[in-house]
Design a protein around this motif. Structure first.
Motif, PDB file in Angstrom:
ATOM      1  N   GLU A 178     112.115  82.806 109.443  1.00 48.69           N
ATOM      2  CA  GLU A 178     111.231  83.706 110.179  1.00 48.69           C
ATOM      3  C   GLU A 178     109.789  83.539 109.692  1.00 48.69           C
ATOM      4  OE1 GLU A 178     111.507  85.840 112.786  1.00 48.69           O
ATOM      5  OE2 GLU A 178     113.442  84.869 113.047  1.00 48.69           O
ATOM      6  N   LEU A 179     108.870  83.494 110.638  1.00 51.66           N
ATOM      7  CA  LEU A 179     107.449  83.449 110.337  1.00 51.66           C
ATOM      8  C   LEU A 179     106.845  84.811 110.646  1.00 51.66           C
ATOM      9  CD1 LEU A 179     106.768  80.055 112.136  1.00 51.66           C
ATOM     10  CD2 LEU A 179     106.912  80.388 109.673  1.00 51.66           C
ATOM     11  N   ASP A 180     105.772  85.139 109.961  1.00 51.64           N
ATOM     12  CA  ASP A 180     105.105  86.421 110.202  1.00 51.64           C
ATOM     13  C   ASP A 180     104.438  86.364 111.573  1.00 51.64           C
ATOM     14  OD1 ASP A 180     103.572  88.684 110.272  1.00 51.64           O
ATOM     15  OD2 ASP A 180     102.704  88.414 108.275  1.00 51.64           O
ATOM     16  N   PRO A 181     104.914  87.132 112.550  1.00 49.12           N
ATOM     17  CA  PRO A 181     104.371  87.035 113.920  1.00 49.12           C
ATOM     18  C   PRO A 181     102.931  87.507 114.032  1.00 49.12           C
ATOM     19  CG  PRO A 181     105.891  88.895 113.740  1.00 49.12           C
ATOM     20  CD  PRO A 181     105.985  88.141 112.454  1.00 49.12           C
ATOM     21  N   ALA A 182     102.441  88.214 113.023  1.00 46.19           N
ATOM     22  CA  ALA A 182     101.074  88.745 113.102  1.00 46.19           C
ATOM     23  C   ALA A 182     100.030  87.772 112.548  1.00 46.19           C
ATOM     24  CB  ALA A 182     100.979  90.074 112.347  1.00 46.19           C
ATOM     25  N   ARG A 183     100.494  86.747 111.793  1.00 46.03           N
ATOM     26  CA  ARG A 183      99.552  85.796 111.191  1.00 46.03           C
ATOM     27  C   ARG A 183      99.126  84.752 112.199  1.00 46.03           C
ATOM     28  NH1 ARG A 183      99.829  85.577 105.601  1.00 46.03           N
ATOM     29  NH2 ARG A 183      97.859  84.444 105.795  1.00 46.03           N
ATOM     30  N   ARG A 184      97.987  84.128 111.936  1.00 47.90           N
ATOM     31  CA  ARG A 184      97.520  83.040 112.794  1.00 47.90           C
ATOM     32  C   ARG A 184      98.062  81.715 112.268  1.00 47.90           C
ATOM     33  NH1 ARG A 184      94.132  84.976 116.500  1.00 47.90           N
ATOM     34  NH2 ARG A 184      93.105  86.972 116.057  1.00 47.90           N
ATOM     35  N   VAL A 185      98.106  80.719 113.150  1.00 51.70           N
ATOM     36  CA  VAL A 185      98.765  79.449 112.837  1.00 51.70           C
ATOM     37  C   VAL A 185      98.160  78.805 111.594  1.00 51.70           C
ATOM     38  CG1 VAL A 185      99.111  77.081 113.639  1.00 51.70           C
ATOM     39  CG2 VAL A 185      99.551  78.997 115.188  1.00 51.70           C
ATOM     40  N   LEU A 186      96.836  78.640 111.554  1.00 56.88           N
ATOM     41  CA  LEU A 186      96.197  77.975 110.422  1.00 56.88           C
ATOM     42  C   LEU A 186      96.413  78.749 109.130  1.00 56.88           C
ATOM     43  CD1 LEU A 186      94.461  75.676 109.347  1.00 56.88           C
ATOM     44  CD2 LEU A 186      92.417  76.979 109.997  1.00 56.88           C
ATOM     45  N   GLU A 187      96.336  80.072 109.193  1.00 58.49           N
ATOM     46  CA  GLU A 187      96.559  80.899 107.999  1.00 58.49           C
ATOM     47  C   GLU A 187      97.977  80.720 107.475  1.00 58.49           C
ATOM     48  OE1 GLU A 187      93.609  84.638 109.233  1.00 58.49           O
ATOM     49  OE2 GLU A 187      95.782  84.750 109.574  1.00 58.49           O
TER      50      GLU A 187
ATOM     51  N   TRP B 274      94.288  78.965 116.028  1.00 65.49           N
ATOM     52  CA  TRP B 274      93.987  80.380 115.798  1.00 65.49           C
ATOM     53  C   TRP B 274      94.861  81.286 116.649  1.00 65.49           C
ATOM     54  CZ3 TRP B 274      91.392  81.432 111.625  1.00 65.49           C
ATOM     55  CH2 TRP B 274      90.581  80.428 111.070  1.00 65.49           C
ATOM     56  N   LYS B 275      95.883  80.703 117.288  1.00 69.96           N
ATOM     57  CA  LYS B 275      96.833  81.525 118.027  1.00 69.96           C
ATOM     58  C   LYS B 275      97.660  82.363 117.053  1.00 69.96           C
ATOM     59  CE  LYS B 275      99.159  79.717 121.474  1.00 69.96           C
ATOM     60  NZ  LYS B 275      99.971  78.762 122.272  1.00 69.96           N
ATOM     61  N   VAL B 276      98.107  83.507 117.539  1.00 76.10           N
ATOM     62  CA  VAL B 276      98.992  84.356 116.741  1.00 76.10           C
ATOM     63  C   VAL B 276     100.403  83.782 116.798  1.00 76.10           C
ATOM     64  CG1 VAL B 276      99.957  86.669 116.518  1.00 76.10           C
ATOM     65  CG2 VAL B 276      97.569  86.378 117.181  1.00 76.10           C
ATOM     66  N   VAL B 277     101.089  83.729 115.672  1.00 77.11           N
ATOM     67  CA  VAL B 277     102.421  83.130 115.592  1.00 77.11           C
ATOM     68  C   VAL B 277     103.379  83.768 116.596  1.00 77.11           C
ATOM     69  CG1 VAL B 277     104.443  82.825 114.109  1.00 77.11           C
ATOM     70  CG2 VAL B 277     102.153  82.378 113.208  1.00 77.11           C
ATOM     71  N   GLY B 278     103.249  85.065 116.802  1.00 75.03           N
ATOM     72  CA  GLY B 278     104.133  85.756 117.733  1.00 75.03           C
ATOM     73  C   GLY B 278     104.018  85.276 119.159  1.00 75.03           C
ATOM     74  N   ASP B 279     102.904  84.593 119.506  1.00 74.66           N
ATOM     75  CA  ASP B 279     102.699  84.092 120.874  1.00 74.66           C
ATOM     76  C   ASP B 279     103.175  82.656 121.055  1.00 74.66           C
ATOM     77  OD1 ASP B 279     101.553  86.494 121.537  1.00 74.66           O
ATOM     78  OD2 ASP B 279      99.484  85.816 121.198  1.00 74.66           O
ATOM     79  N   LEU B 280     103.697  82.020 120.000  1.00 74.67           N
ATOM     80  CA  LEU B 280     104.098  80.617 120.077  1.00 74.67           C
ATOM     81  C   LEU B 280     105.448  80.474 120.776  1.00 74.67           C
ATOM     82  CD1 LEU B 280     103.207  79.322 116.482  1.00 74.67           C
ATOM     83  CD2 LEU B 280     101.787  79.279 118.550  1.00 74.67           C
ATOM     84  N   SER B 281     105.634  79.327 121.420  1.00 73.10           N
ATOM     85  CA  SER B 281     106.932  78.994 122.011  1.00 73.10           C
ATOM     86  C   SER B 281     107.892  78.555 120.916  1.00 73.10           C
ATOM     87  CB  SER B 281     106.771  77.870 123.030  1.00 73.10           C
ATOM     88  OG  SER B 281     106.407  76.655 122.375  1.00 73.10           O
TER      89      SER B 281
ATOM     90  N   ARG C 112     108.821  75.559 115.794  1.00 68.48           N
ATOM     91  CA  ARG C 112     109.540  74.529 115.033  1.00 68.48           C
ATOM     92  C   ARG C 112     108.547  73.553 114.403  1.00 68.48           C
ATOM     93  NH1 ARG C 112     114.450  73.824 114.144  1.00 68.48           N
ATOM     94  NH2 ARG C 112     115.416  71.838 113.624  1.00 68.48           N
ATOM     95  N   ARG C 113     107.527  73.171 115.151  1.00 69.68           N
ATOM     96  CA  ARG C 113     106.495  72.284 114.603  1.00 69.68           C
ATOM     97  C   ARG C 113     105.784  72.946 113.430  1.00 69.68           C
ATOM     98  NH1 ARG C 113     102.550  71.198 119.096  1.00 69.68           N
ATOM     99  NH2 ARG C 113     103.836  72.354 120.537  1.00 69.68           N
ATOM    100  N   LEU C 114     105.496  74.227 113.574  1.00 66.61           N
ATOM    101  CA  LEU C 114     104.802  74.953 112.518  1.00 66.61           C
ATOM    102  C   LEU C 114     105.659  75.046 111.267  1.00 66.61           C
ATOM    103  CD1 LEU C 114     102.369  76.602 111.618  1.00 66.61           C
ATOM    104  CD2 LEU C 114     103.405  78.614 112.689  1.00 66.61           C
TER     105      LEU C 114
END
Length: 604
Positions: free
Chosen positions: A359-368, A401-408, A413-415
């Motif tokens: 699980e990734l933190d859905p509130a964090r941004r991709v680069l962070e 800079w997208k929010v993780v929660g918005d990723l497909s 998986r790439r992240l």
């Protein structure tokens, strides 16, 4: 005969145009592979062709009486209907049971599924195979498939490719499986920036032609040109069948790779890996493992002894349910063996990409999310920032800079894969890393792994990725052993076709480490009496060392043969090479004799 025509077709979702003024046609007998980045318009294009989507502008014309069969990425199965009812409809049992073609489809796609079960009880993969079987049993003039290889193992993908190639139906297929593209398609369409670029041939031809266009136009930036050269170099070094389809002049494209080094500087990487890892990575000693826990579920390993060494790049193959993921979990120390011992090297720094993503933190941004692991990483001889690696794996510009929660799912998986690489591991366990990745991202991932030193153990049904990234293949054939496959995926398919029976000892040394085709086959005598457990372990390690030495000597012998063929007109050089060949053969015979002696003591 034209089956479908698109005239000046345009379509968009919101401000992004996916198709812009596209005109093309599909004729009877066409076999077209569609490639492009995720979200670039591939599914939109085939939906327009199938008549399932009305474009914003332009005209789509179907030949009168055209029968189109389409497989979408989703499914529309009624959960209350049985599998047999969905696939076979109102056909009487004697009718479909007497049809060899129908029986073949059912056996290869639904052989492990209860035909009386309701669709609502099926897993996602079983529903997918049910929808595919329903489509293939029907008669169509044009078949359109969107990611048909999802949830299929290597064996089923091979069967599907042969089945589609034998049909006279026109075919349009969207897939990221490059081996499958080469096997079924004779033309390739690339959907890019709203346009559809057309190429003759399958994936190998497409790569060569694209490089040729880029060379002539001089429009590609240096990094992408370098990546393309490496991809072409590997294709040209592979089996001749990969490049048998191009119908255009390829001399200019070949000029791009004239001085291209091997994809991986193997010696340098292995030295670096050995320096970081030490001699021991994983030693399996008399291990027994069941997939569901001690004594539960299918047997994966039965008193198996095996070694994974520094710098090994191993592809693990087997049918779904054979225990590949269980073996990775055993190495990751998340499951325990029924019996036996797993020795893990003290310097091992492990990264495990499982099919169930952390699980990734859905509130964090991709680069962070990546920089919290590490901001820089050394890959080969080059240092990369987190931002640069994100860009290589498809997160460009504002996407970082997208929010993780918005990723497909594919983006997550790439992240997750990138986070694992940023943690600077020296052992990678990758379980289906190619899921949801498009071809461009796969190329970038392969290039990234080329410069990564360490031990890599990979599970994938993507045959192209498997052959491209791994140096050796090992199979779980259901007999409790790890079996070396000197012939790679082709040998695996041949063994499965022959009932999974093990070939002679030359292909698989019973339960021990990496073997070689040069290892002589012998009858299995009784083990030497009185051997202690420690003596047996030492002998097995010695056997493994001798097999690796035979493997290297076999490679030197093959290179000398190639050099002799190239120097056929230089008699002085031939004499030197012949003398070197005799030395290698003599050394090989000595090692084989030692191998036989050790194997006899072990009763192998």
């Amino acid at each position: 005969m034209n089956l479908v025509n698109l005239e000046s077709v345009s379509h968009s979702y919101g401000p992004k145009p996916l198709l812009k003024d596209v005109s093309l046609g599909i004729e009877a007998g066409d076999r077209i592979g569609v490639v492009g980045r995720n979200g670039g318009g591939k599914t939109t294009l085939i939906s327009v062709i199938a008549g399932e989507l009305k474009p914003n502008a332009g005209r789509v014309t179907h030949n009168r009486g055209l029968h189109v069969g389409a497989l979408s990425q989703g499914d529309d199965l009624d959960p209350a209907r049985s599998v047999a009812d969905i696939v076979l409809g109102d056909r009487a049992e004697h009718e479909w049971a007497g049809d060899a073609g129908v029986r073949e489809i059912l056996a290869n796609l639904l052989g492990d599924i209860d035909l009386t079960a309701p669709a609502g009880s099926l897993s996602g993969g079983e529903r997918r195979r049910t929808a595919l079987a329903r489509l293939l049993i029907g008669e169509h003039d044009l078949i359109i498939l969107d990611e048909p290889t999802n949830h299929l193992d290597i064996e089923a993908i091979d069967w599907l490719a042969r089945h589609l190639s034998a049909r006279k139906t026109a075919l349009v297929v969207v897939t990221h499986d490059r081996w499958f593209l080469d096997a079924v398609s004779t033309r390739t369409w690339e959907v890019v920036d709203g346009a559809v670029e057309r190429y003759e041939g399958g994936y190998a031809a497409y790569v060569l032609a694209k490089a040729e266009r880029a060379r002539i136009a001089a429009a590609s930036e240096a990094r992408r040109q370098n990546l393309m050269r490496k991809e072409i170099a590997w294709l040209r070094r592979g089996p001749p069948a990969r490049t048998s389809k191009p119908k255009f002049r390829i001399e200019a494209a070949q000029a791009l790779i004239a001085d291209e080094p091997p994809a991986r500087e193997s010696v340098e990487l292995v030295k670096f890996a050995a320096a970081r890892l030490g001699r021991t990575v994983y030693d399996l000693e008399d291990v027994t493992l069941h997939a569901g826990g001690p004594g539960q579920g299918p047997l994966v390993l039965d008193h198996c002894t095996w070694q994974f060494g520094p710098g090994d790049r191993i592809g693990l193959i087997g049918v779904n349910g054979s225990g590949k993921s269980s073996l990775l979990r055993l190495l990751a120390d998340t499951v325990r063996p029924d019996s036996g011992k797993v020795v893990r090297g003290r310097t091992v720094r492990l990264a495990h990409l499982s099919q169930e993503l952390t699980e990734l933190d859905p509130a964090r941004r991709v680069l962070e999310t990546v920089e919290e692991v590490r901001k820089f990483i050394q890959v080969g001889k080059k240092e990369w920032t987190a931002s640069q690696l994100l860009e290589r794996l498809g997160f460009k510009g504002e996407a970082q800079w997208k929010v993780v929660g918005d990723l497909s799912g594919g983006e997550r998986r790439r992240l997750q894969l990138l986070r694992l690489l940023m943690d600077d591991p020296n052992v990678l366990l990758l379980d289906e890393p190619t899921n949801d990745l498009d071809i461009e991202t796969l190329n970038e991932l392969e290039d990234l792994l080329d410069g990564w030193p360490g031990t890599l153990i990979l599970v994938s049904h993507d045959r192209y990725f498997l052959e491209r990234v791994a140096d050796r293949c090992v199979a779980l054939l259901g007999d409790g052993r790890l079996s070396m496959l000197p012939g790679g995926v082709d040998e695996y398919l041949q063994r499965r076709a022959a009932g999974g029976a093990l070939s002679a000892r030359a292909a698989s040394v019973s339960g021990t480490g990496p073997g070689t085709a040069a290892a002589p086959a012998t009858a299995a005598p009784a083990a030497e009496p009185g051997l202690s457990a420690k003596e047996e372990r030492e002998l097995r390690k010695e056997l493994s060392r001798l097999e690796r030495q035979l493997d290297k000597l076999g490679g030197r012998e093959a290179k000398l043969h190639d050099s002799m063929a190239a120097a056929a007109a230089d008699y002085g050089r031939l004499a030197e090479l012949d003398a070197e060949l005799k030395t290698v053969r003599a050394e090989k015979e000595t090692v084989e004799a030692e191998w036989l002696e050790v194997a006899e003591r072990l009763g192998e």
